[in-house]
Design a protein around this motif. Structure first.
Motif, PDB file in Angstrom:
ATOM      1  N   ALA A 104       0.827  -1.213   0.000  1.00  0.00           N
ATOM      2  CA  ALA A 104       0.000   0.000   0.000  1.00  0.00           C
ATOM      3  C   ALA A 104       0.856   1.256   0.000  1.00  0.00           C
ATOM      4  O   ALA A 104       0.533   2.247  -0.677  1.00  0.00           O
ATOM      5  CB  ALA A 104      -0.930  -0.003   1.213  1.00  0.00           C
ATOM      6  N   SER A 105       1.957   1.243   0.749  1.00  0.00           N
ATOM      7  CA  SER A 105       2.817   2.424   0.817  1.00  0.00           C
ATOM      8  C   SER A 105       3.465   2.707  -0.526  1.00  0.00           C
ATOM      9  O   SER A 105       3.586   3.872  -0.945  1.00  0.00           O
ATOM     10  CB  SER A 105       3.880   2.227   1.903  1.00  0.00           C
ATOM     11  N   ALA A 106       3.903   1.657  -1.224  1.00  0.00           N
ATOM     12  CA  ALA A 106       4.471   1.838  -2.557  1.00  0.00           C
ATOM     13  C   ALA A 106       3.398   2.278  -3.548  1.00  0.00           C
ATOM     14  O   ALA A 106       3.601   3.177  -4.366  1.00  0.00           O
ATOM     15  CB  ALA A 106       5.128   0.541  -3.022  1.00  0.00           C
ATOM     16  N   ALA A 107       2.237   1.638  -3.469  1.00  0.00           N
ATOM     17  CA  ALA A 107       1.154   1.960  -4.403  1.00  0.00           C
ATOM     18  C   ALA A 107       0.684   3.401  -4.233  1.00  0.00           C
ATOM     19  O   ALA A 107       0.329   4.063  -5.212  1.00  0.00           O
ATOM     20  CB  ALA A 107      -0.010   0.993  -4.199  1.00  0.00           C
ATOM     21  N   ALA A 108       0.680   3.891  -2.999  1.00  0.00           N
ATOM     22  CA  ALA A 108       0.248   5.267  -2.760  1.00  0.00           C
ATOM     23  C   ALA A 108       1.183   6.250  -3.451  1.00  0.00           C
ATOM     24  O   ALA A 108       0.743   7.289  -3.975  1.00  0.00           O
ATOM     25  CB  ALA A 108       0.203   5.553  -1.254  1.00  0.00           C
ATOM     26  N   ARG A 109       2.476   5.950  -3.464  1.00  0.00           N
ATOM     27  CA  ARG A 109       3.430   6.810  -4.171  1.00  0.00           C
ATOM     28  C   ARG A 109       3.159   6.787  -5.675  1.00  0.00           C
ATOM     29  O   ARG A 109       3.291   7.803  -6.362  1.00  0.00           O
ATOM     30  CB  ARG A 109       4.854   6.347  -3.870  1.00  0.00           C
ATOM     31  N   MET A 110       2.784   5.637  -6.188  1.00  0.00           N
ATOM     32  CA  MET A 110       2.479   5.529  -7.614  1.00  0.00           C
ATOM     33  C   MET A 110       1.222   6.316  -7.964  1.00  0.00           C
ATOM     34  O   MET A 110       1.163   7.003  -8.987  1.00  0.00           O
ATOM     35  CB  MET A 110       2.323   4.060  -7.990  1.00  0.00           C
ATOM     36  N   VAL A 111       0.208   6.214  -7.112  1.00  0.00           N
ATOM     37  CA  VAL A 111      -1.026   6.976  -7.332  1.00  0.00           C
ATOM     38  C   VAL A 111      -0.726   8.471  -7.333  1.00  0.00           C
ATOM     39  O   VAL A 111      -1.236   9.227  -8.165  1.00  0.00           O
ATOM     40  CB  VAL A 111      -2.079   6.623  -6.265  1.00  0.00           C
ATOM     41  N   GLY A 112       0.123   8.904  -6.400  1.00  0.00           N
ATOM     42  CA  GLY A 112       0.492  10.313  -6.351  1.00  0.00           C
ATOM     43  C   GLY A 112       1.240  10.749  -7.600  1.00  0.00           C
ATOM     44  O   GLY A 112       0.976  11.817  -8.155  1.00  0.00           O
ATOM     45  N   ALA A 113       2.168   9.909  -8.066  1.00  0.00           N
ATOM     46  CA  ALA A 113       2.941  10.241  -9.253  1.00  0.00           C
ATOM     47  C   ALA A 113       2.076  10.268 -10.507  1.00  0.00           C
ATOM     48  O   ALA A 113       2.375  10.981 -11.469  1.00  0.00           O
ATOM     49  CB  ALA A 113       4.079   9.241  -9.434  1.00  0.00           C
ATOM     50  N   ALA A 114       0.989   9.500 -10.504  1.00  0.00           N
ATOM     51  CA  ALA A 114       0.118   9.419 -11.681  1.00  0.00           C
ATOM     52  C   ALA A 114      -0.763  10.648 -11.847  1.00  0.00           C
ATOM     53  O   ALA A 114      -1.344  10.844 -12.918  1.00  0.00           O
ATOM     54  CB  ALA A 114      -0.752   8.168 -11.597  1.00  0.00           C
ATOM     55  N   CYS A 115      -0.891  11.471 -10.805  1.00  0.00           N
ATOM     56  CA  CYS A 115      -1.648  12.730 -10.903  1.00  0.00           C
ATOM     57  C   CYS A 115      -3.046  12.521 -11.484  1.00  0.00           C
ATOM     58  O   CYS A 115      -3.403  13.106 -12.521  1.00  0.00           O
ATOM     59  CB  CYS A 115      -0.871  13.748 -11.737  1.00  0.00           C
ATOM     60  N   ASP A 116      -3.816  11.673 -10.839  1.00  0.00           N
ATOM     61  CA  ASP A 116      -5.223  11.420 -11.180  1.00  0.00           C
ATOM     62  C   ASP A 116      -5.421  10.557 -12.424  1.00  0.00           C
ATOM     63  O   ASP A 116      -6.562  10.267 -12.792  1.00  0.00           O
ATOM     64  CB  ASP A 116      -6.013  12.730 -11.346  1.00  0.00           C
ATOM     65  N   ARG A 117      -4.346  10.157 -13.098  1.00  0.00           N
ATOM     66  CA  ARG A 117      -4.507   9.180 -14.171  1.00  0.00           C
ATOM     67  C   ARG A 117      -4.625   7.796 -13.535  1.00  0.00           C
ATOM     68  O   ARG A 117      -3.926   7.494 -12.576  1.00  0.00           O
ATOM     69  CB  ARG A 117      -3.313   9.221 -15.118  1.00  0.00           C
ATOM     70  N   PRO A 118      -5.491   6.933 -14.027  1.00  0.00           N
ATOM     71  CA  PRO A 118      -5.716   5.647 -13.361  1.00  0.00           C
ATOM     72  C   PRO A 118      -4.525   4.708 -13.431  1.00  0.00           C
ATOM     73  O   PRO A 118      -3.817   4.648 -14.439  1.00  0.00           O
ATOM     74  CB  PRO A 118      -6.924   5.077 -14.116  1.00  0.00           C
TER      75      PRO A 118
END
Length: 445
Positions: free
Chosen positions: A155-169
């Motif tokens: 989850a901690s890694a995935a949250a960084r990815m979600v942040g880097a994606a800037c609302d792109r899925p």
């Protein structure tokens, strides 16, 4: 037509069923040897408090995300020692009859509290507290740590990815890169922090995670040419499908995809090469062909840094596999399960580099006037409240009864919504992928 059945002289292989899961055996032997000794010397029923916390975050991380609490609470009612489990213990040399008799009657009857699943945590955060007699509390150590360490790392890694994606899925697609059960847990943890979907069907069944998938290069190679493969996929899934266009030549693949599906083609997927350059060229070519609404999805060993590097490219979504299910370089959160109180008296480990702080903890998150989180305060006993404080420790289990009666899918939806709320309160610097200090100030009360 010739038969494709095995000839009579060759026996069909036996059906192999996956072994049933026995939560009580997902533990370390020393939990039971400690229990046997405590039963023998009369200390097994001492009133104890155990805490789960991380001494530090993985290198460069500014916050952690708690995940796995729901899975742990699902397993708790099944954490029992029936005849099969007791037979297994005897076979492994655990023959102390006092121990076996105690285990045969064991039902966890203690209290558990902790941070809500999806909550952010920092070094020293008391993410889970178990209050029970020593005999009961010690048995949960390995299960609690294995679930929380794995799921929180993902989850901690995935949250960084979600942040880097800037609302792109972002789409989780790492099942083929990890253990089959870890794949389900990883899909759950990724969805908790904002991933849009997973390729894992079991995650969909157990937890209601949306599932998605179209085709691999093998499907294109199966057909005589790319056009035939695309026609078959469109016939099966409709023009809104996503076509994989880089099996041979990307330009040709894009042109063929639009020719077969028309300008209403849902998406194309790029899985190799210089993705920023290819995505830019693909967008130009799609627009030229009239497919102006066709999405561009990219895959190929992405992590949060690669996703951030694609921020300026015309990419509409990301598929993430290996880096996600391995915690993007941090496959565990380093959480520990420590005895911090015995019969109301604080106790602590003093080993150099592995010390703990005695006493049962409370924790609050402090916010400024704008609602932005500023500080995490952890202290022994109650913390004097200030305006803007939010209590972090919530009851989870009372006298052995799990308090949240939601289904696994409902509990995950609640955790996802909670994470979205608390993440929105982070200060701007928390989103940086560069090395830095914790996102919040850490204080002791």
């Amino acid at each position: 037509m010739p038969s494709i059945e095995a000839p009579p002289s060759i026996e069909a292989p036996p059906t192999i069923e996956a072994p049933p899961t026995h939560p009580a055996l997902l533990t370390d032997r020393y939990e039971l040897t400690m229990l046997a000794a405590a039963l023998a010397d009369g200390t097994a029923e001492r009133d104890c408090v155990f805490e789960v916390f991380a001494r530090r975050l993985p290198h460069g991380r500014r916050y952690g995300v708690l995940a796995g609490t729901g899975r742990l609470l699902e397993a708790l009612p099944r954490f029992r020692f029936g005849d099969e489990e007791l037979t297994t213990l005897r076979e492994q040399g655990l023959t102390d009859q006092r121990l076996l008799d105690w285990l045969a009657d064991f039902v966890f009857a203690g209290d558990i509290e902790g941070y809500a699943e999806g909550e952010l945590f920092f070094p020293g955060s008391p993410v889970l507290t178990v209050h029970a007699p020593f005999a009961q509390g010690v048995l949960l150590e390995t299960l609690a740590l294995s679930v929380l360490n794995h799921d929180s790392a993902i989850a901690s890694a995935a949250a960084r990815m979600v942040g880097a994606a800037c609302d792109r899925p972002c789409i989780e697609m790492g099942s083929r890169r990890t253990h089959e059960e870890a794949a389900v847990a990883a899909a759950r943890a990724a969805y908790l922090v904002g991933f849009a979907a997973s390729s894992n069907l079991e995650a969909g069944r157990r937890y209601g995670v949306p599932t998605t998938g179209t085709s691999a290069h093998a499907f294109t190679l199966l057909h005589d040419d790319e056009a035939a493969a695309f026609r078959a996929q469109v016939a099966a899934l409709g023009t809104t499908t996503t076509l994989l266009v880089d099996t041979y030549d990307v330009d040709t693949g894009i042109r063929t995809a639009v020719e077969v599906a028309g300008p209403e083609l849902g998406g194309i997927r790029l899985d190799s090469g210089d993705l920023p350059t290819l995505a830019t060229h693909a967008r130009e070519l799609l627009d030229e062909l009239g497919a102006t609404k066709t999405r561009i999805i990219v895959t190929s060993d992405l992590d949060e840094y690669a996703i951030a590097g694609l921020m300026a490219a015309p990419v509409d979504g990301y598929g993430v596999g290996t880096s996600l299910v391995t915690g993007s370089g941090a496959p565990t959160m380093g959480m520990v399960y420590k005895l911090v109180e015995r019969d109301g008296v604080p106790v602590a480990k003093k080993s150099e580099g592995k010390n703990s702080v005695g006493g049962r903890k409370s924790a609050v998150r402090r916010h400024d006037a704008n609602g932005t989180a500023t500080t995490e305060v952890v202290g022994i006993g109650p913390i004097e409240p200030q305006e803007g404080d939010r209590n972090l420790v919530v009851p989870l289990v009372k006298a052995g009864t799990v308090l949240n009666t939601a289904t696994p899918a409902e509990a995950l939806a609640e955790a996802r919504a909670h994470h979205e709320r608390v993440r929105a309160a982070l200060p701007a610097e928390a989103w940086a992928l560069s090395r830095g200090e914790c996102a919040l100030e850490i204080m002791t009360a």
